[in-house]
Design a protein around this motif. Structure first.
Motif, short mmCIF file in Angstrom:
data_model
loop_
_atom_site.label_atom_id
_atom_site.label_comp_id
_atom_site.label_asym_id
_atom_site.label_seq_id
_atom_site.Cartn_x
_atom_site.Cartn_y
_atom_site.Cartn_z
N ILE A 118 -30.20 -25.84 -1.12
CA ILE A 118 -30.48 -24.72 -0.21
C ILE A 118 -30.17 -25.12 1.23
O ILE A 118 -29.57 -24.35 1.99
CB ILE A 118 -31.96 -24.26 -0.34
N SER A 119 -30.55 -26.32 1.63
CA SER A 119 -30.31 -26.80 3.00
C SER A 119 -28.82 -26.84 3.31
O SER A 119 -28.39 -26.37 4.37
CB SER A 119 -30.92 -28.19 3.19
N ILE A 120 -28.04 -27.39 2.40
CA ILE A 120 -26.59 -27.46 2.61
C ILE A 120 -26.01 -26.06 2.71
O ILE A 120 -25.18 -25.78 3.59
CB ILE A 120 -25.91 -28.27 1.47
N TYR A 121 -26.46 -25.18 1.85
CA TYR A 121 -25.97 -23.80 1.88
C TYR A 121 -26.31 -23.13 3.21
O TYR A 121 -25.46 -22.46 3.81
CB TYR A 121 -26.55 -23.01 0.71
N LEU A 122 -27.54 -23.30 3.68
CA LEU A 122 -27.95 -22.72 4.96
C LEU A 122 -27.14 -23.28 6.11
O LEU A 122 -26.72 -22.54 7.02
CB LEU A 122 -29.45 -22.93 5.19
N ILE A 123 -26.90 -24.58 6.10
CA ILE A 123 -26.11 -25.21 7.16
C ILE A 123 -24.69 -24.66 7.17
O ILE A 123 -24.14 -24.33 8.24
CB ILE A 123 -26.12 -26.76 7.02
N ILE A 124 -24.09 -24.51 6.00
CA ILE A 124 -22.74 -23.95 5.92
C ILE A 124 -22.73 -22.51 6.42
O ILE A 124 -21.82 -22.09 7.14
CB ILE A 124 -22.18 -24.04 4.48
#
Length: 161
Positions: free
Chosen positions: A131-137
């Motif tokens: 989720i964190s990686i997705y939000l950052i992207i």
């Protein structure tokens, strides 16, 4: 089923109902070819509030770190800011699925807490990383969208001279 397990089961059912109603709403709007700016804004804001509420509750119960709340807020703020600057709701390739990814992650975390207790912490950590990686992207995509538009506008201005 114990009281705590019953509460997690109820939470899982509520999340699934919210997700299903969101999907059905989107399908009906697409089928009817009807979409209004107010409805889109309400849908996105409602998803954001539900996701943020769950993660704040989990933070207060010391189940997650504050960084995930920060990323959710930053993602929503970057979306609102980008949409405000473009004077239309911006649904980027990645950003348009932020709500779905968060709801899926919440569902996975609750499900594993209910039924896969021995792997719960590992699955929760992996889910939060995803989720964190997705939000950052998504945040990067919003910032890039603004930057790209500014660059193209400057290029047009230079060509006019």
């Amino acid at each position: 089923m114990g009281e705590l397990q019953g509460k997690y089961f109820q939470s899982l059912m509520i999340i699934l109902l919210i997700s299903m109603s969101d999907i059905v709403d989107g399908m009906v709007a697409k089928q009817a070819e009807s979409s209004c700016k107010g409805g889109d804004i309400f849908d996105i804001a409602a998803d954001f509030m539900v996701v943020l509420s769950i993660f704040v509750l989990w933070y207060l119960k010391q189940m997650v770190s504050a960084y995930i709340i920060f990323l959710i807020l930053l993602s929503f703020i970057s979306f609102v800011y980008t949409s405000f600057l473009k004077k239309k709701i911006v649904k980027n390739k990645i950003g348009k699925y932020v709500g779905a990814v968060c709801f899926l992650g919440i569902t996975v975390i609750i499900f594993t807490r209910l039924y896969l207790k021995e792997t719960y912490i590992s699955v929760q950590n992996l889910t939060l990383i995803f989720i964190s990686i997705y939000l950052i992207i998504s945040i990067i995509e919003n910032v890039w969208s603004i930057t790209k538009d500014n660059f193209l506008q400057e290029k047009k201005d230079v060509e006019k001279r």
